[in-house]
Motif scaffolding. Structure first.
Motif, short mmCIF file in Angstrom:
data_model
loop_
_atom_site.label_atom_id
_atom_site.label_comp_id
_atom_site.label_asym_id
_atom_site.label_seq_id
_atom_site.Cartn_x
_atom_site.Cartn_y
_atom_site.Cartn_z
N LEU A 50 0.79 -1.19 0.12
CA LEU A 50 0.03 -0.14 0.05
C LEU A 50 0.97 1.26 -0.06
O LEU A 50 0.55 2.36 -0.75
CB LEU A 50 -0.91 0.02 1.15
CG LEU A 50 -2.30 -1.08 1.06
CD1 LEU A 50 -3.04 -1.10 2.32
CD2 LEU A 50 -3.16 -0.56 0.28
N GLU A 59 0.83 9.17 -5.65
CA GLU A 59 1.00 10.34 -4.86
C GLU A 59 -0.54 10.57 -4.19
O GLU A 59 -1.10 11.81 -4.18
CB GLU A 59 1.00 11.49 -5.86
CG GLU A 59 2.68 11.27 -6.32
CD GLU A 59 2.93 12.49 -7.23
OE1 GLU A 59 1.73 13.44 -7.71
OE2 GLU A 59 3.91 12.51 -7.82
N ILE A 60 -0.78 9.46 -3.43
CA ILE A 60 -2.10 9.90 -2.65
C ILE A 60 -1.83 9.52 -1.03
O ILE A 60 -0.73 9.09 -0.50
CB ILE A 60 -3.11 8.76 -2.91
CG1 ILE A 60 -2.93 7.32 -2.88
CG2 ILE A 60 -3.76 9.32 -4.36
CD1 ILE A 60 -3.85 6.35 -3.25
N ARG A 63 0.63 4.30 -2.66
CA ARG A 63 0.36 5.64 -2.44
C ARG A 63 1.60 6.37 -3.01
O ARG A 63 1.13 7.65 -3.44
CB ARG A 63 0.28 5.79 -0.84
CG ARG A 63 -0.98 5.27 -0.43
CD ARG A 63 -1.06 5.53 1.25
NE ARG A 63 -2.21 4.99 1.72
CZ ARG A 63 -2.28 4.04 2.81
NH1 ARG A 63 -1.29 3.49 3.18
NH2 ARG A 63 -3.57 3.75 2.90
N GLU A 64 2.87 6.02 -2.98
CA GLU A 64 3.86 6.63 -3.46
C GLU A 64 3.72 6.79 -5.05
O GLU A 64 3.85 7.86 -5.45
CB GLU A 64 5.03 6.06 -3.08
CG GLU A 64 6.50 6.61 -3.43
CD GLU A 64 7.75 6.11 -3.02
OE1 GLU A 64 8.71 5.78 -3.63
OE2 GLU A 64 7.69 5.60 -1.69
#
Length: 86
Positions: free
Chosen positions: A77, A85-86, A81-82
């Motif tokens: 996860l 970009e979240i 996300r990286e």
């Protein structure tokens, strides 16, 4: 209890269709006293295929776990996300 009918009863298509929908399970057709065919409604067929696919996916997942082909969820996860970009 399964529904079993002789092949000669297939002439009554409307009744067989209704039975398929009411029974919500396969209907076994016999020929000369032996099993010959199975018929079912489209809804029962689709439900059966979805269940079969789920069992296949579970079996595949179990094999992956047994062979160690798993990843840490937090790391996965974090990478997603990286990446997004979240």
């Amino acid at each position: 209890m399964p529904h079993i009918i002789p092949i000669k009863d297939l002439k009554n298509t409307a009744e067989i269709s209704e039975l398929c929908h009411v029974a919500e399970e396969p209907i076994y057709i016999t020929k000369n006293g032996y099993g010959d065919m199975v018929i079912m409604s489209v809804e029962v067929y689709e439900t059966t295929m979805k269940r079969l696919n789920m069992y296949r996916e579970l079996e595949l997942s179990e094999r992956q776990i047994e062979s160690g082909k798993t990843k840490d969820s937090k790391q996965s996860l974090g990478k997603l996300r990286e990446k997004y970009e979240i």
